[in-house]
Scaffold this active site. Structure first.
Site, PDB file in Angstrom:
ATOM      1  N   SER A 129     -20.923  21.280 -66.669  1.00  0.00           N
ATOM      2  CA  SER A 129     -20.743  22.085 -67.865  1.00  0.00           C
ATOM      3  C   SER A 129     -19.407  22.824 -67.809  1.00  0.00           C
ATOM      4  CB  SER A 129     -21.891  23.092 -67.985  1.00  0.00           C
ATOM      5  OG  SER A 129     -21.754  23.859 -69.141  1.00  0.00           O
ATOM      6  N   GLY A 130     -18.601  22.681 -68.900  1.00  0.00           N
ATOM      7  CA  GLY A 130     -17.303  23.350 -68.962  1.00  0.00           C
ATOM      8  C   GLY A 130     -16.157  22.482 -68.493  1.00  0.00           C
ATOM      9  N   THR A 134     -17.403  17.281 -73.985  1.00  0.00           N
ATOM     10  CA  THR A 134     -17.511  17.260 -75.454  1.00  0.00           C
ATOM     11  C   THR A 134     -16.151  17.061 -76.096  1.00  0.00           C
ATOM     12  OG1 THR A 134     -19.423  18.733 -75.325  1.00  0.00           O
ATOM     13  CG2 THR A 134     -18.326  18.556 -77.454  1.00  0.00           C
ATOM     14  N   ASN A 179     -19.939  27.746 -69.485  1.00  0.00           N
ATOM     15  CA  ASN A 179     -19.249  27.122 -70.610  1.00  0.00           C
ATOM     16  C   ASN A 179     -19.719  27.765 -71.902  1.00  0.00           C
ATOM     17  OD1 ASN A 179     -17.985  25.455 -72.399  1.00  0.00           O
ATOM     18  ND2 ASN A 179     -19.109  23.597 -71.859  1.00  0.00           N
ATOM     19  N   SER A 182     -21.596  24.660 -74.204  1.00  0.00           N
ATOM     20  CA  SER A 182     -22.239  23.701 -73.309  1.00  0.00           C
ATOM     21  C   SER A 182     -23.262  22.860 -74.068  1.00  0.00           C
ATOM     22  CB  SER A 182     -22.934  24.453 -72.168  1.00  0.00           C
ATOM     23  OG  SER A 182     -23.627  23.558 -71.344  1.00  0.00           O
ATOM     24  N   SER A 183     -23.174  21.527 -73.923  1.00  0.00           N
ATOM     25  CA  SER A 183     -24.163  20.640 -74.541  1.00  0.00           C
ATOM     26  C   SER A 183     -25.469  20.775 -73.771  1.00  0.00           C
ATOM     27  CB  SER A 183     -23.685  19.187 -74.487  1.00  0.00           C
ATOM     28  OG  SER A 183     -22.506  19.031 -75.222  1.00  0.00           O
ATOM     29  N   GLY A 406     -23.528  16.651 -66.567  1.00  0.00           N
ATOM     30  CA  GLY A 406     -23.065  16.348 -65.222  1.00  0.00           C
ATOM     31  C   GLY A 406     -24.041  16.918 -64.194  1.00  0.00           C
ATOM     32  N   GLU A 408     -25.712  19.266 -61.800  1.00  0.00           N
ATOM     33  CA  GLU A 408     -25.769  20.730 -61.877  1.00  0.00           C
ATOM     34  C   GLU A 408     -26.361  21.315 -60.612  1.00  0.00           C
ATOM     35  OE1 GLU A 408     -25.966  21.626 -66.672  1.00  0.00           O
ATOM     36  OE2 GLU A 408     -27.690  22.118 -65.416  1.00  0.00           O
TER      37      GLU A 408
END
Length: 1046
Positions: A129-130, A134, A179, A182-183, A406, A408
């Site tokens: 994330s980050g 995206t 993030n 974040s998705s 990704g 985590e």
């Protein structure tokens, strides 16, 4: 060649030059900016060397690096000017390795490969994330939007594809600790292309939406963006209709993270983008209102609170929140309240309502909120898919974009992290399989023996998680489904019992003494391919069950909101049968995804976050090393480097390095493969350093390539000098030949032109001369055809010459040009007119003073011109008003004559009548008389009436004799005077006394009266010098010099 063709040629030349420049830069600048392909990294097994190369490029704002065809992207946390239209044009249609690494290069290569091979491809974008996943998918979509063919229909599809992103981000993305965007779901998007390469449709699959975020957020995190966008950006009328206030702190589901507002997020602006996107994706106004009604109802649902009644059962104590949920979803208030506080239990043939405790009611409320949001999200994805659907049934090629979470690793890892990391394990397994497969296929295609590659096979970890009956997923489902009191701890005990001996699994109970210190009693640890991750088992069962009570579903089925009725259909399978658990659904989704991906050609984008603080320019080695490890980059590099580090087609390799061998330079006559063989033989490559395939050369070690490149850089400068010299000589010779040819053509044309002009001029001259001669011969005859032109010429010639020789002044009037006979009369008229014109112009230009002066001069001229020798010398001298100023005349004299008004005065020399002695005197003319003054005495007064005349000689002397009437013997006689201003004094006297006719010019001698009855004589003659003396005969002799006439 047309102007457009020239422009195209120039742009192609510029592009080729840029490509060559970038190819050189990739190798020659490797010390400063690192190597743009990790495959060329010599110590490829060194993680430190890998990080050093990544760091070098990051600090030079080179955020993209290749590992073969895999793209590594490091988030710069700042805007870079590398995503404009010019950059897109640069990367369109260019071979993959010809330009510096870029996401546009990957996107273009995928597109062109799909078109040329007519097969399907996908791009896997992964990272934590980050890291920029995206953004990477957005850039790819934007590239296709610009590069694909454009029509009105295709533009509609393109706009929907692009605008599906902000909608899905609003409903599926949220701010987390790592993030701000974040998705919180996995997304796979298929873009469908027709045979011409136009985007004609698309389809989106979503995975594992983090529904728990709807009801709970950790500190420093937010709920999904759409809630804040609605509250902050919604129109006043809309908020009033939804029963919302413009204050996020009023809603329990939005305040748990303690950061409702974030400076870097503009909810108002994002709201406008979402509204616009929904209209373009063909959401009707009714659907949009119902969708926002559902979002608002979730917020109101979170504000419903429960309290225990006297029996300990839950009752609703917030009728306001219940009212708005009931209104927005179209559900009767009583039905909704019963569904939140009771559950239905089947007892044989009847159903019994069982009241909830407060805790159960809260659980039921949160479960309902999660179910509403989760199912609405799925409806939203399906609605977007309907908008993107391609109506044409003909075969389409597809490029898929997989934007997935990704790996985590948090301080506290729960059920969501377990699912995400399991997903990454499966994708890593797929990734290695596809990479090895593509490598092996290339070796087989080129006829090179495949060498087995040692790598870590994470199949053992995947089986630990998903194996039937013994895997963690099976054990979790079994614990969720078994009767009795199943808890998270019983699930942990079950795992310890079943898989306790697995090398990749451990718990507090199973660990050794040292490891036990790092584990809590409710933790278990898995050794993933990317490293160890410790999971907290608390909440696993609840999150996996994700139970929605039957009563809650039945309440939703009574809704008048069309979207809710679609999400909770009456045709839903019988609720008596327990639905699949969350992890099983996810496992099946991953299996379907793997099947989809295995049918396509794979491409990869690995996104890396350089630091946790989102600071531009800061590279955290520890954080990046961790990501490099769990993204499997070193593993991928080892697979790519297991055989040969560098491979290029013969044509490209020969084209670049042919200058290093005399036999291949400048042009190789044979095949490219033979040329490469000749080249490497000359360079002295060892047999174990390379292999020759069917279409490519394979070089094992980067140092071999670098040595070749360095030799080329040395050779290049010499070649450049020689090429420049040859080229300049060729250009100069070419220019000289062009100039010579042009000069010859110009000479011929010029000579022909001049000859024609000369012939025409001579013909005209002959004609004119003939006419001239004939006219001359008949010039004295009356005007006729023969002499008219000649006479016209004579007139014109005379007038032209006259114009250039006109007299400049009136005095030159006698210099008038002599006219021909035919112009005599005209000439006289012109002369008279011109002289009259000059006179008039001269007179008009005279001032009053000048005019008075000329009048005096005219008078002088009439009296003396042609009579007195020295008159001409006086013409140029200006006459003054007086020669003696009043202040220079004795005061006594002035008092005596002041009543007569002095008009003129001048110094004179007076000669005595007896003896002719000279004496200085003043001669003063007044209005009435002339006075001879000696200092303060008036020696003689002469009335103008008694002045008989004035005599002067015709010579150049300055003598004048004033003749006066002598009636009385006592009166003085005539005055003999010498005056330097003779003409001025006499002119003044003639004007003042009006005696013009009394002034006489005499020759020889002048008689004058000394006194009545006595006379004297003055003789005048010319001599060598001026003298005045008394002659022997008693006369006054005035001898003057002779003047030369002008």
């Amino acid at each position: 060649m047309t102007h457009m063709a020239l422009e195209v040629k120039e742009s192609l030349d510029e592009r080729c030059n840029q490509i060559l420049k970038n190819m050189e830069a990739s190798l020659t600048a490797r010390d400063r900016v690192g190597i743009q392909d990790f495959v060329l990294l010599d110590p490829y097994t060194s993680e430190t060397a890998f990080l050093d190369n990544l760091r070098k490029r990051f600090h030079e704002n080179l955020i993209y690096t290749y590992i073969g065809t895999l793209l590594v992207s490091v988030n710069p946390y700042k805007e870079l000017d590398i995503y404009n239209k010019k950059q897109m044009d640069t990367y369109m249609g260019v071979n993959f390795f010809e330009l510096p690494p870029h996401i546009y290069a990957l996107a273009d290569n995928v597109f062109r490969t799909m078109q040329s091979e007519s097969n399907n491809h996908f791009i896997l974008i992964s990272g934590e994330s980050g890291a920029g996943k995206t953004e990477a998918s957005k850039k790819i979509l934007q590239f296709y939007a610009v590069s694909c063919p454009s029509t009105k229909l295709l533009n509609n599809v393109r706009d929907r594809l692009l605008l599906s992103n902000p909608v899905l981000e609003a409903f599926g993305n949220a701010k987390t600790l790592k993030n701000n965007n974040s998705s919180r779901f996995g997304k796979y998007m298929d873009i469908q292309f027709d045979h011409q390469g136009g985007a004609v449709g698309g389809h989106i699959l979503s995975y594992l939406l983090e529904k728990s975020r709807v009801v709970h957020q950790n500190h420093g995190e937010r709920n999904f963006h759409i809630f804040y966008q609605l509250v902050e950006g919604g129109e006043e009328d809309l908020l009033r209709w939804l029963g919302l206030e413009r204050n996020c702190t009023k809603y329990n589901f939005l305040v748990q993270g303690g950061c409702a507002k974030v400076s870097s997020i503009n909810d108002k602006s994002d709201w406008k983008t979402v509204r616009k996107a929904l209209s373009i994706i063909e959401f009707s106004e009714s659907e949009t209102e119902q969708l926002f009604g559902i979002i608002a109802s979730v917020l109101h649902l979170g504000n419903i609170k429960f309290e225990a009644n006297g029996q300990g059962y839950a009752t609703v104590n917030n009728n306001q929140g219940m009212h708005w949920v009931s209104k927005l979803l179209g559900i009767p208030n009583q039905v909704l309240q019963q569904g939140l506080t009771h559950r239905k239990i089947e007892a044989k043939t009847e159903e019994v309502l069982s009241p909830f405790s407060v805790d159960h009611a809260v659980y039921a409320r949160d479960a309902l909120a999660k179910a509403i949001y989760g199912r609405t999200f799925n409806w939203l994805v399906n609605k977007i898919n309907e908008s993107l659907a391609n109506k044409d049934s003909s075969r389409k090629t597809v490029i898929g974009l997989l934007d997935i979470y990704g790996f985590e690793v948090f301080n506290l890892n729960s059920f969501e992290q377990f699912c995400i990391n399991y997903c990454n394990e499966k994708l890593q397994q797929l990734f290695i399989q596809l990479t090895l497969k593509s490598e092996q296929e290339e070796y087989e295609t080129e006829g090179i023996e495949w060498e087995p590659v040692p790598y870590f096979n994470n199949k053992i970890i995947c089986e630990l998680v998903e194996e039937k009956f013994r895997g963690i997923i099976s054990l979790l489902d079994e614990e969720c489904l078994r009767p009795g009191e199943a808890t998270d701890l019983t699930f942990l005990e079950k795992m310890e019992e079943e898989i306790g001996g697995h090398p990749h699994f451990t718990t507090h109970k199973l660990a050794d003494k040292k490891t036990r210190k790092t584990l809590e009693r409710g933790d278990f640890r898995l050794l993933h391919y990317a490293g160890e991750v410790t999971y907290c088992v608390v909440g696993f069962l609840d999150k996996n069950n994700d139970l929605l009570y039957r009563s809650g579903k039945e309440v939703m089925q009574q809704s008048k909101n069309a979207i809710i009725r679609h999400c909770f259909p009456f045709t839903e399978p019988d609720s008596k049968r327990r639905p699949e658990t969350v992890v099983t659904q996810f496992k099946n989704s991953l299996a379907d995804l793997a099947e989809i991906l295995m049918a396509k050609e794979a491409w990869y984008v690995r996104c890396i976050k350089p630091n946790e603080a989102k600071q531009p320019g800061h590279f955290d080695d520890v954080l990046v090393r961790h990501q490099v490890k769990y993204l499997g980059l070193m593993e991928h590099l080892r697979v790519r480097r297991a055989g040969f580090a560098y491979r290029r087609k013969y044509e490209i390799f020969l084209q670049r390095y042919k200058a290093l061998c005399p036999e291949t330079w400048p042009n190789w006559k044979g095949t490219a493969a033979e040329g490469v063989q000749c080249l490497i033989k000359h360079l002295g490559f060892k047999p174990d350093e390379y292999k020759l395939g069917r279409t490519k050369i394979f070089i094992r070690h980067p140092r071999t390539l670098f040595a070749t490149e360095d030799a080329f850089q040395v050779c290049k400068h010499k070649l450049a000098t020689r090429i420049q010299a040859k080229y300049k000589g060729h250009r100069v010779k070419e220019g000289y030949l062009r100039q010579k040819e042009a000069a010859t053509k110009i000479e011929n044309c010029w000579r022909g032109l001049m000859a024609r002009k000369e012939r025409e001029r001579r013909a005209w001259a002959v004609k004119v001369i003939k006419k001239f001669i004939k006219g001359f011969m008949t010039r004295n005859q009356p005007a006729c055809v023969d002499n008219s032109e000649y006479l016209t010429y004579v007139r014109l010639n005379y007038l032209t010459r006259l114009k250039e020789n006109l007299p400049k002044t009136v005095l030159e009037k006698d210099s008038w040009l002599t006219p021909p006979p035919i112009m005599t009369e005209v000439s006289h008229l012109l002369k008279a007119i011109y002289i009259r014109c000059m006179v008039r112009r001269y007179i008009r230009g005279l001032s009053v003073q000048r005019k008075a002066q000329l009048l005096l001069k005219s008078l002088t001229s009439s009296m003396f011109k042609g009579k007195k020798e020295n008159y001409p010398f006086s013409v140029s001298r200006t006459f003054l008003d007086t020669r003696i100023a009043l202040e220079n005349i004795n005061t006594r004299v002035l008092q005596m004559i002041r009543h007569e008004h002095i008009k003129y005065s001048v110094p004179v020399v007076k000669y005595d009548r007896n003896g002719f002695r000279p004496r200085l005197r003043l001669l003063i003319f007044t209005q009435e008389a002339a006075y001879l003054v000696e200092e303060a005495k008036i020696k003689q007064r002469i009335d103008y009436s008694s002045l008989k005349g004035v005599s002067v000689s015709n010579l150049s002397d300055n003598f004048l004799i004033l003749h006066v009437t002598c009636d009385d013997s006592k009166q003085k006689g005539d005055l003999v005077l010498q005056c330097d201003h003779l003409f001025e004094a006499l002119t003044k006297l003639s004007v003042i006394a009006d005696k013009q006719n009394c002034i006489k010019v005499v020759q020889g001698s002048v008689r004058f009266d000394i006194q009545p009855g006595r006379e004297g004589f003055i003789d005048f003659k010319s001599g060598q010098e001026f003298m005045v003396y008394r002659a022997k005969n008693g006369h006054l002799m005035v001898e003057s010099t002779r003047t030369k006439t002008r």
